[in-house]
Design an enzyme around this catalytic site. Structure first.
Site, PDB file in Angstrom:
ATOM      1  N   HIS A 141      25.545  -9.365 -32.135  1.00  8.02           N
ATOM      2  CA  HIS A 141      24.192  -8.604 -32.148  1.00  8.02           C
ATOM      3  C   HIS A 141      24.380  -7.294 -31.593  1.00  8.02           C
ATOM      4  O   HIS A 141      24.436  -7.091 -30.321  1.00  8.02           O
ATOM      5  CB  HIS A 141      23.158  -9.644 -31.483  1.00  8.02           C
ATOM      6  CG  HIS A 141      21.823  -8.759 -31.544  1.00  8.02           C
ATOM      7  ND1 HIS A 141      20.720  -9.273 -30.640  1.00  8.02           N
ATOM      8  CD2 HIS A 141      21.453  -8.060 -32.287  1.00  8.02           C
ATOM      9  CE1 HIS A 141      19.819  -8.596 -30.889  1.00  8.02           C
ATOM     10  NE2 HIS A 141      19.971  -7.789 -31.697  1.00  8.02           N
ATOM     11  N   VAL A 152      27.063  -5.692 -26.749  1.00  9.23           N
ATOM     12  CA  VAL A 152      27.038  -6.623 -27.957  1.00  9.23           C
ATOM     13  C   VAL A 152      26.789  -8.070 -27.584  1.00  9.23           C
ATOM     14  O   VAL A 152      27.625  -8.707 -26.596  1.00  9.23           O
ATOM     15  CB  VAL A 152      28.333  -6.408 -28.868  1.00  9.23           C
ATOM     16  CG1 VAL A 152      28.459  -7.389 -29.870  1.00  9.23           C
ATOM     17  CG2 VAL A 152      28.712  -4.882 -29.380  1.00  9.23           C
ATOM     18  N   GLU A 153      25.940  -8.779 -28.166  1.00 12.92           N
ATOM     19  CA  GLU A 153      25.556 -10.076 -27.837  1.00 12.92           C
ATOM     20  C   GLU A 153      26.313 -10.903 -28.717  1.00 12.92           C
ATOM     21  O   GLU A 153      25.868 -10.865 -29.893  1.00 12.92           O
ATOM     22  CB  GLU A 153      23.924 -10.209 -27.917  1.00 12.92           C
ATOM     23  CG  GLU A 153      23.402 -11.569 -27.420  1.00 12.92           C
ATOM     24  CD  GLU A 153      22.116 -11.534 -27.624  1.00 12.92           C
ATOM     25  OE1 GLU A 153      21.495 -12.580 -26.709  1.00 12.92           O
ATOM     26  OE2 GLU A 153      21.405 -11.357 -28.354  1.00 12.92           O
ATOM     27  N   ILE A 154      27.085 -11.547 -28.055  1.00 12.66           N
ATOM     28  CA  ILE A 154      28.131 -12.458 -29.029  1.00 12.66           C
ATOM     29  C   ILE A 154      27.185 -14.074 -28.932  1.00 12.66           C
ATOM     30  O   ILE A 154      27.076 -14.534 -28.017  1.00 12.66           O
ATOM     31  CB  ILE A 154      29.183 -12.612 -28.356  1.00 12.66           C
ATOM     32  CG1 ILE A 154      29.866 -11.206 -28.533  1.00 12.66           C
ATOM     33  CG2 ILE A 154      30.240 -13.594 -29.033  1.00 12.66           C
ATOM     34  CD1 ILE A 154      31.321 -11.081 -27.987  1.00 12.66           C
ATOM     35  N   THR A 190      18.630 -11.695 -25.731  1.00 11.15           N
ATOM     36  CA  THR A 190      17.839 -10.366 -25.876  1.00 11.15           C
ATOM     37  C   THR A 190      16.675 -10.167 -26.781  1.00 11.15           C
ATOM     38  O   THR A 190      15.720  -9.544 -26.576  1.00 11.15           O
ATOM     39  CB  THR A 190      19.129  -9.154 -26.283  1.00 11.15           C
ATOM     40  OG1 THR A 190      19.368  -9.679 -27.480  1.00 11.15           O
ATOM     41  CG2 THR A 190      20.220  -9.191 -25.071  1.00 11.15           C
TER      42      THR A 190
END
Length: 288
Positions: A141, A152-154, A190
């Protein structure tokens, strides 16, 4: 001995797709950008060129390097035209489950090493049914503007392997990003936090508490957010905000019910920056 650049595909050349393609290209990856709509493809090229020019102007990049890296991005109209066996393929199409599933199924046939979805709210496990090996499927994300925001949201699905998580973290690190790994829960981390603030700010405008400008000024000044929730909503797209709110309302309850004002603005086409008007007037703006 020279090492060939790792191939990365980005499918979807909207706001997020163009940004993702840009950061990977500027990091030296061999980027393939897939977009069937010719006008949107041309717009993505312009967006990347402007981002590169801004980077040069700010002294963040060399003009010749920007020209070479962005000039090497391969544009294609179909996933079927992608080379087989790329290192990473990222889906960045609209937040509609059926659209994403169809695109992911196409991507899977090209056998990339890692498949990622740039969803901000849809379930990784639901989407993983479209790929042959859910172990190599992960959420990545990104945030808009991609070249400025460092996270970067993994997102780990039930079947996502540790190797896939480490690979996605490696790709993110290679483009200069920090990562946060989260489980596959509605809204992840997030999107839930961001949406709570945005919806409450919209309710405040609806109730006449204050103007968008003053609400945003209060948040950026008091809490040191780089952008207020209403301006950010315009940048993200009010239609995107509405889609996510409706999805999380179903998953998590009425706390995420979209305000009437948001529904009315989207219905009349006031979508924020991309339409020229939202909570702010963006007509003629070149801001990112």
């Amino acid at each position: 001995m020279t090492t060939e650049p790792i191939g990365v595909a980005v499918v979807g050349a909207g706001t997020m797709g163009a940004g993702i393609a840009y950061v990977f290209a500027m990091a030296g990856f061999d980027v393939h950008l897939v977009e069937p709509d010719a006008a949107r493809s041309r717009s993505a090229v312009q967006v990347m060129a402007k981002a590169g020019a801004d980077a040069v102007r700010r002294g963040k990049a060399d003009e010749d390097l920007v020209r070479r890296r962005l000039g090497a991005v391969t544009l294609t109209a179909s996933v079927d035209d992608l080379p087989a066996g790329l290192g990473l393929a990222i889906e960045s199409v609209p937040e509609r489950l059926e659209i994403k599933r169809a695109v992911l199924s196409q991507i899977d046939r090209r056998s990339p090493g890692l498949i990622a979805t740039n969803t901000s709210s849809l379930s990784i496990d639901d989407l993983s049914a479209s790929v042959s090996d859910p172990g190599r499927f992960v959420g990545m994300h990104f945030f808009n503007p991609v070249w400025s925001l460092m996270l970067v949201e993994i997102v780990r699905g039930d079947a996502t392997t540790d190797a896939a998580i480490e690979a996605s973290k490696g790709f993110a690190t290679a483009i200069g990003k920090k990562t946060a790994v989260v489980a596959d829960h509605p809204g992840f981390a997030t999107s839930r936090l961001d949406l709570v603030l945005a919806l409450e700010a919209i309710r405040m405008v609806e109730a006449g508490v204050s103007t968008p400008e003053d609400i945003d000024r209060a948040v950026t000044t008091a809490y040191r957010h780089p952008m207020g929730p209403l301006r950010l909503s315009d940048v993200v797209g009010l239609d995107v905000r509405l889609d996510i709110a409706r999805h999380l309302e179903k998953a998590l309850g009425p706390h995420f019910s979209p305000p009437r004002l948001l529904q009315e603005m989207v219905a009349r086409g006031d979508l924020g920056r991309k339409s020229g008007r939202g909570f702010y007037d963006w007509s003629g703006s070149t801001d990112f």
